[in-house]
Design a protein around this motif. Structure first.
Motif, PDB file in Angstrom:
ATOM      1  N   MET A  68       0.227  -0.062   7.628  1.00  0.00           N
ATOM      2  CA  MET A  68       0.639   0.272   6.240  1.00  0.00           C
ATOM      3  C   MET A  68      -0.216  -0.773   5.162  1.00  0.00           C
ATOM      4  O   MET A  68      -0.925  -0.366   4.233  1.00  0.00           O
ATOM      5  N   ALA A  69       0.045  -1.963   5.574  1.00  0.00           N
ATOM      6  CA  ALA A  69      -0.678  -3.035   4.600  1.00  0.00           C
ATOM      7  C   ALA A  69      -2.240  -2.890   4.199  1.00  0.00           C
ATOM      8  O   ALA A  69      -2.867  -3.172   3.474  1.00  0.00           O
ATOM      9  N   GLU A  70      -2.829  -2.234   5.689  1.00  0.00           N
ATOM     10  CA  GLU A  70      -4.184  -2.061   5.189  1.00  0.00           C
ATOM     11  C   GLU A  70      -4.756  -1.182   4.411  1.00  0.00           C
ATOM     12  O   GLU A  70      -5.687  -1.204   3.923  1.00  0.00           O
ATOM     13  N   ASN A  71      -3.617  -0.233   4.105  1.00  0.00           N
ATOM     14  CA  ASN A  71      -4.075   0.833   3.061  1.00  0.00           C
ATOM     15  C   ASN A  71      -4.166  -0.044   1.704  1.00  0.00           C
ATOM     16  O   ASN A  71      -4.793   0.598   0.281  1.00  0.00           O
ATOM     17  N   PHE A  72      -3.872  -1.367   1.626  1.00  0.00           N
ATOM     18  CA  PHE A  72      -3.828  -2.012   0.275  1.00  0.00           C
ATOM     19  C   PHE A  72      -5.101  -3.142   0.151  1.00  0.00           C
ATOM     20  O   PHE A  72      -5.106  -3.757  -0.767  1.00  0.00           O
ATOM     21  N   MET A 111       6.324  -2.855  -3.334  1.00  0.00           N
ATOM     22  CA  MET A 111       6.528  -3.878  -2.354  1.00  0.00           C
ATOM     23  C   MET A 111       7.509  -3.043  -1.385  1.00  0.00           C
ATOM     24  O   MET A 111       7.511  -3.589  -0.307  1.00  0.00           O
ATOM     25  N   GLN A 112       8.561  -2.322  -2.164  1.00  0.00           N
ATOM     26  CA  GLN A 112       9.389  -1.593  -1.006  1.00  0.00           C
ATOM     27  C   GLN A 112       8.725  -0.529  -0.229  1.00  0.00           C
ATOM     28  O   GLN A 112       9.485  -0.237   0.972  1.00  0.00           O
ATOM     29  N   SER A 113       7.474  -0.504  -0.373  1.00  0.00           N
ATOM     30  CA  SER A 113       6.801   0.490   0.555  1.00  0.00           C
ATOM     31  C   SER A 113       6.257  -0.145   1.575  1.00  0.00           C
ATOM     32  O   SER A 113       5.534   0.438   2.418  1.00  0.00           O
ATOM     33  N   LEU A 114       6.090  -1.262   1.855  1.00  0.00           N
ATOM     34  CA  LEU A 114       5.364  -2.091   2.664  1.00  0.00           C
ATOM     35  C   LEU A 114       6.357  -2.816   3.777  1.00  0.00           C
ATOM     36  O   LEU A 114       7.796  -2.750   3.384  1.00  0.00           O
TER      37      LEU A 114
END
Ligand SMILES: C[S@@+](CC[C@H](N)C(=O)[O-])C[C@H]1O[C@@H](n2cnc3c(N)ncnc32)[C@H](O)[C@@H]1O
Length: 100
Positions: free
Chosen positions: A1-5, A18-21
């Motif tokens: 997930m964090a990779e998408n950012f 932040m709540q989506s991580l």
């Protein structure tokens, strides 16, 4: 997930983002949140003197945020933000929280 950012600038509400991580997925948080200056009796950014930086763009205020919560609302909001940062942080991570 964090990779998408990775290598992207994400425009959005920091709490929603932040709540989506995932928990413990972040090595380092660097943040300079709004200081609630319009409510402040110090620093002088909003009283026309300009504080330290007389040509600071921020003297005209934010375009999308009035920076004028009650102290209680502001502290509540920042506590939520810091709790989220802490949840996201890995055990050996760090938070740099720049504030007035
Ligand atoms: C003290 S300034 C930091 C400025 C930044 N260091 C820079 O050099 O542009 C606070 C920033 O937080 C942004 N902000 C306000 N509410 C926010 C929110 N709910 N989520 C994310 N950013 C927000 C403001 O628009 C402003 O750019």
């Amino acid at each position: 997930m964090a990779e998408n950012f990775l290598n992207k600038i994400i425009c959005g509400d920091c709490l929603n983002i932040m709540q989506s991580l995932h928990s413990e997925s972040i090595d380092l948080v660097i943040t300079s949140p709004p200081y609630n200056l319009k409510n402040s009796t110090g620093n002088g950014m909003k009283d026309g003197r300009g504080g330290k930086w007389s040509n600071a763009k921020l003297i005209n205020g934010y375009s999308n945020y009035d920076d004028c919560l009650s102290h209680k609302e502001y502290v509540n909001w920042q506590r939520k933000c810091l709790s989220e940062m802490y949840r996201l942080l890995k055990d050996n991570g760090a938070i740099f929280y720049n504030h007035k």
